[in-house]
Scaffold this motif. Structure first.
Motif, PDB file in Angstrom:
ATOM      1  N   UNK A 227       0.825  -1.206   0.000  1.00  0.00           N
ATOM      2  CA  UNK A 227       0.000   0.000   0.000  1.00  0.00           C
ATOM      3  C   UNK A 227       0.861   1.259   0.000  1.00  0.00           C
ATOM      4  N   UNK A 228       1.948   1.224   0.747  1.00  0.00           N
ATOM      5  CA  UNK A 228       2.865   2.363   0.791  1.00  0.00           C
ATOM      6  C   UNK A 228       3.434   2.667  -0.589  1.00  0.00           C
ATOM      7  N   UNK A 229       3.809   1.623  -1.309  1.00  0.00           N
ATOM      8  CA  UNK A 229       4.352   1.796  -2.660  1.00  0.00           C
ATOM      9  C   UNK A 229       3.296   2.397  -3.582  1.00  0.00           C
ATOM     10  N   UNK A 230       2.123   1.795  -3.602  1.00  0.00           N
ATOM     11  CA  UNK A 230       1.056   2.273  -4.492  1.00  0.00           C
ATOM     12  C   UNK A 230       0.688   3.721  -4.174  1.00  0.00           C
TER      13      UNK A 230
ATOM     14  N   UNK B  18       1.437  10.520  -4.216  1.00  0.00           N
ATOM     15  CA  UNK B  18       2.525  11.464  -3.935  1.00  0.00           C
ATOM     16  C   UNK B  18       3.420  11.752  -5.132  1.00  0.00           C
ATOM     17  N   UNK B  19       3.276  10.956  -6.202  1.00  0.00           N
ATOM     18  CA  UNK B  19       4.035  11.213  -7.424  1.00  0.00           C
ATOM     19  C   UNK B  19       5.495  10.790  -7.370  1.00  0.00           C
ATOM     20  N   UNK B  20       5.837   9.894  -6.458  1.00  0.00           N
ATOM     21  CA  UNK B  20       7.213   9.409  -6.378  1.00  0.00           C
ATOM     22  C   UNK B  20       7.466   8.400  -7.496  1.00  0.00           C
ATOM     23  N   UNK B  21       8.715   8.204  -7.841  1.00  0.00           N
ATOM     24  CA  UNK B  21       9.020   7.333  -8.980  1.00  0.00           C
ATOM     25  C   UNK B  21       8.992   5.850  -8.594  1.00  0.00           C
ATOM     26  N   UNK B  22       8.575   5.044  -9.548  1.00  0.00           N
ATOM     27  CA  UNK B  22       8.565   3.598  -9.345  1.00  0.00           C
ATOM     28  C   UNK B  22       9.976   3.074  -9.136  1.00  0.00           C
ATOM     29  N   UNK B  23      10.935   3.644  -9.848  1.00  0.00           N
ATOM     30  CA  UNK B  23      12.332   3.203  -9.723  1.00  0.00           C
ATOM     31  C   UNK B  23      12.864   3.437  -8.317  1.00  0.00           C
TER      32      UNK B  23
ATOM     33  N   UNK C  23      12.961  -0.642  -1.719  1.00  0.00           N
ATOM     34  CA  UNK C  23      12.353  -1.882  -1.202  1.00  0.00           C
ATOM     35  C   UNK C  23      13.092  -3.133  -1.681  1.00  0.00           C
ATOM     36  N   UNK C  24      14.104  -2.928  -2.521  1.00  0.00           N
ATOM     37  CA  UNK C  24      14.898  -4.024  -3.093  1.00  0.00           C
ATOM     38  C   UNK C  24      14.021  -5.058  -3.802  1.00  0.00           C
ATOM     39  N   UNK C  25      13.147  -4.530  -4.650  1.00  0.00           N
ATOM     40  CA  UNK C  25      12.315  -5.368  -5.505  1.00  0.00           C
ATOM     41  C   UNK C  25      12.474  -4.858  -6.936  1.00  0.00           C
ATOM     42  N   UNK C  26      11.969  -5.623  -7.891  1.00  0.00           N
ATOM     43  CA  UNK C  26      12.119  -5.209  -9.283  1.00  0.00           C
ATOM     44  C   UNK C  26      11.165  -4.067  -9.608  1.00  0.00           C
ATOM     45  N   UNK C  27      11.533  -3.312 -10.627  1.00  0.00           N
ATOM     46  CA  UNK C  27      10.651  -2.240 -11.092  1.00  0.00           C
ATOM     47  C   UNK C  27       9.346  -2.835 -11.621  1.00  0.00           C
ATOM     48  N   UNK C  28       9.439  -4.040 -12.196  1.00  0.00           N
ATOM     49  CA  UNK C  28       8.245  -4.732 -12.685  1.00  0.00           C
ATOM     50  C   UNK C  28       7.273  -5.049 -11.560  1.00  0.00           C
ATOM     51  N   UNK C  29       7.796  -5.414 -10.395  1.00  0.00           N
ATOM     52  CA  UNK C  29       6.931  -5.694  -9.239  1.00  0.00           C
ATOM     53  C   UNK C  29       6.226  -4.422  -8.789  1.00  0.00           C
ATOM     54  N   UNK C  30       6.956  -3.319  -8.774  1.00  0.00           N
ATOM     55  CA  UNK C  30       6.351  -2.033  -8.413  1.00  0.00           C
ATOM     56  C   UNK C  30       5.280  -1.675  -9.431  1.00  0.00           C
ATOM     57  N   UNK C  31       5.576  -1.873 -10.707  1.00  0.00           N
ATOM     58  CA  UNK C  31       4.629  -1.563 -11.766  1.00  0.00           C
ATOM     59  C   UNK C  31       3.343  -2.376 -11.609  1.00  0.00           C
TER      60      UNK C  31
END
Length: 98
Positions: free
Chosen positions: A23-26, A32-37, A43-51
Motif C-alpha cells: 500500500x505504501x508503494x502504491x 505522492x508522485x514518487x518514482x517507481x524506480x 524496497x529491493x524489488x524489481x521495477x516490474x513488481x512495483x509496476x
C-alpha cells in the motif's frame, strides 16, 4: 503519469487485501508522485513488481470512475476562463463518446 487523490486511493484500495508495504508503494507512486524506480531500489524489488502493484490499484480506480478507453483524467489548477474552456471540452468529449 498516473495520479489520483488520496480519497480516490482510499476508495480504490478499500476492497483490496494488500500488505502495508505494498500500500505504501502504491500510494507513494499514485498519490505522492514518487518514482517507481525509487521504490524498487528502496524496497529491493524489481521495477516490474512495483509496476504491477501500481497497475492493480490504477485499474480498480479507472473502473470505479468509469473512464472510457483512450480517455485520461486530468487534474489542473487554471485561471477561471481556461477552466471554463476545459469543462466545455469535457462535455463535448462525453457527448461524442456516447
Amino acid at each position: 503519469m498516473k495520479r489520483m487523490t488520496r480519497d480516490q486511493f482510499i476508495q480504490a484500495t478499500s476492497s483490496l487485501t494488500m500488505g502495508e508495504s505494498t500500500l505504501e508503494i502504491a500510494e507513494g507512486v499514485l498519490v505522492d508522485g514518487k518514482s517507481q524506480s525509487d521504490y524498487a531500489r528502496a524496497k529491493q524489488i524489481t521495477r516490474g513488481a512495483v509496476s504491477q502493484i501500481v497497475s492493480r490499484v490504477w485499474k480498480i480506480h479507472l473502473k470505479a470512475i468509469n473512464i472510457p478507453d483512450k480517455f485520461v483524467e486530468v487534474t489542473a489548477v487554471l485561471p477561471e476562463h481556461q477552466a471554463f474552456i476545459v469543462k466545455q471540452w469535457e462535455k463535448e468529449a462525453q457527448r461524442s463518446n456516447k
